[in-house]
Design a protein around this motif. Structure first.
Motif, mmCIF file in Angstrom:
data_model
loop_
_atom_site.group_PDB
_atom_site.id
_atom_site.type_symbol
_atom_site.label_atom_id
_atom_site.label_comp_id
_atom_site.label_asym_id
_atom_site.label_seq_id
_atom_site.Cartn_x
_atom_site.Cartn_y
_atom_site.Cartn_z
ATOM 1 N N ARG A 165 -7.153 -34.374 27.385
ATOM 2 C CA ARG A 165 -6.529 -35.071 26.249
ATOM 3 C C ARG A 165 -5.008 -34.954 26.321
ATOM 4 N NH1 ARG A 165 -4.941 -32.374 21.860
ATOM 5 N NH2 ARG A 165 -6.533 -30.751 22.037
ATOM 6 N N LEU A 166 -4.538 -33.735 26.597
ATOM 7 C CA LEU A 166 -3.092 -33.499 26.539
ATOM 8 C C LEU A 166 -2.346 -34.193 27.674
ATOM 9 C CD1 LEU A 166 -3.284 -29.712 25.642
ATOM 10 C CD2 LEU A 166 -2.364 -31.517 24.177
ATOM 11 N N LEU A 167 -3.014 -34.320 28.826
ATOM 12 C CA LEU A 167 -2.320 -34.880 29.991
ATOM 13 C C LEU A 167 -2.753 -36.319 30.292
ATOM 14 C CD1 LEU A 167 -2.464 -31.733 32.278
ATOM 15 C CD2 LEU A 167 -0.439 -32.660 31.156
ATOM 16 N N GLY A 168 -3.676 -36.849 29.480
ATOM 17 C CA GLY A 168 -4.119 -38.220 29.720
ATOM 18 C C GLY A 168 -4.985 -38.373 30.956
ATOM 19 N N LEU A 169 -5.800 -37.359 31.222
ATOM 20 C CA LEU A 169 -6.705 -37.397 32.383
ATOM 21 C C LEU A 169 -8.139 -37.586 31.908
ATOM 22 C CD1 LEU A 169 -5.814 -34.279 34.563
ATOM 23 C CD2 LEU A 169 -5.584 -36.673 35.218
ATOM 24 N N ASP A 170 -8.925 -38.328 32.664
ATOM 25 C CA ASP A 170 -10.357 -38.399 32.370
ATOM 26 C C ASP A 170 -11.010 -37.082 32.760
ATOM 27 O OD1 ASP A 170 -10.120 -40.946 31.506
ATOM 28 O OD2 ASP A 170 -10.932 -41.888 33.301
ATOM 29 N N THR A 171 -11.948 -36.616 31.934
ATOM 30 C CA THR A 171 -12.685 -35.395 32.284
ATOM 31 C C THR A 171 -14.176 -35.644 32.099
ATOM 32 O OG1 THR A 171 -12.453 -34.527 30.027
ATOM 33 C CG2 THR A 171 -10.813 -33.811 31.639
ATOM 34 N N ILE A 172 -14.942 -35.007 32.946
ATOM 35 C CA ILE A 172 -16.397 -35.104 32.878
ATOM 36 C C ILE A 172 -16.944 -33.688 32.857
ATOM 37 C CG2 ILE A 172 -18.497 -35.948 34.027
ATOM 38 C CD1 ILE A 172 -15.691 -37.558 35.454
#
Ligand SMILES: Cc1ncc(COP(=O)(O)O)c(C=O)c1O
Length: 313
Positions: free
Chosen positions: A97-104
């Protein structure tokens, strides 16, 4: 319900946002002495290394382990593994969320897919983590190349940067070396709670001569010394620093928090105004009190306890 819950962040990350340093971690983390007669009467000084204050969302060892992996992921979606209450999954989701990355997040327990999310997984999903539930037998075999490839395919995440359960890979261990470097020359013994052994492996490497690291296992079993040594080999090409493990304070195993432990943690919080995380930190502090009272540390010892986490709220 599908196995995938939550939403992928639609944002394309900005390259400059990918360096976690933009999140302004509080490093080096604070180190302070506490007055506690259970240590003082044995001539032991107790210091608390407040890694729980490094960042409000990437707490403690999570910052140290994730930061180098976030850099290495270089904007690719980050996929990792955890149980239904995993601190590591929550921290990874928050980093996304903080870095604008997708996470799974690959979650142990297929049956959980059909239930309402518990508060920990709900936080992950709210932070944009896509949750992919797998059955326990697949989860156990997740490090086998074929099983991993199957999981990535099923999660539609074949391009993802994969971080292992607990976040402990070579980069993470190298990240934890800074913890030891921050404590070098400040303590004779540095103690830390251990799950995978990754934090201990890095800490011991950074401490340098004249100090030793003590790992307090929160899981049952004798695998941890070999795992820690293997992690050091992967991260540094061999064993580093002086370290040992104590496996007597797991309180029945991972996630077990009997009344005696909870009462101890409540009391420690009241004495020192320190929020005590129950699954790891409470077991560490309990073990240190018992060891000190048994005379395990010679008079004149400066003992630092690493506060690796914060209670989930
Ligand atoms: C609060 C806390 N302390 C300690 C640890 C143990 O770290 P490691 O897996 O590197 O041994 C964890 C692991 O997730 C943790 O969440």
């Amino acid at each position: 319900m599908s196995d995938n819950v939550g939403v992928n962040s639609p944002d394309v990350p900005h390259p400059e946002a990918l360096d976690p340093a933009v999140l302004h971690p509080r490093l080096p983390s604070p180190l302070h002495e506490v007055a506690d007669e259970r240590f003082a009467r044995h001539g032991v000084r107790l210091l608390l290394k407040r890694d729980d204050l490094i960042h409000p969302d990437l707490v403690g060892n999570k910052w140290r382990k994730l930061a180098p992996n976030l850099r290495a992921a270089a904007g690719r979606p980050l996929l990792t593994f955890g149980g239904a209450y995993s601190n590591h999954l929550r921290a990874t989701a928050a980093a996304g969320r903080l870095l604008g990355l997708d996470t799974i997040g690959v979650v142990r327990g297929h049956e959980l897919a059909d239930r309402p999310l518990n508060p920990s997984l709900a936080r992950c999903a709210a932070d944009g983590m896509r949750l992919h539930f797998v059955d326990r037998s697949t989860y156990r075999r997740k490090t086998e190349p074929e099983t991993l490839a199957g999981i990535l395919r099923a999660a539609d995440a074949e391009e993802a940067y994969v971080v292992p359960e607990g976040g402990s890979n070579a980069l993470a261990v190298q990240g934890c070396r800074a913890l030891g470097e921050e404590l070098s020359g400040r303590a004779d013994v540095v103690a830390v709670a251990c799950g995978t052994g990754g934090t201990l492996a890095g800490l011991a490497a950074g401490l340098g001569p004249g100090a030793r690291a003590l790992g307090m296992a929160v899981l049952k079993g004798d695998f941890l010394a070999a795992e820690t040594a293997a992690l050091q080999t992967r991260a540094f090409d061999g064993r580093r620093g002086t370290w040992s493990l104590d496996t007597r304070f797991h309180f029945g195993g991972y996630g077990r928090t009997p009344h005696e432990l909870l009462a101890f943690a409540d009391d420690f919080e009241a004495r020192h105004a320190l929020p005590v995380e129950r699954l790891y930190v409470a077991k560490l502090l309990y073990g240190l009190v018992v060891l000190t009272e048994a005379g395990a540390f010679p008079r004149g010892t400066t003992l630092a306890a690493v506060i690796t986490g914060r209670p989930f709220s």
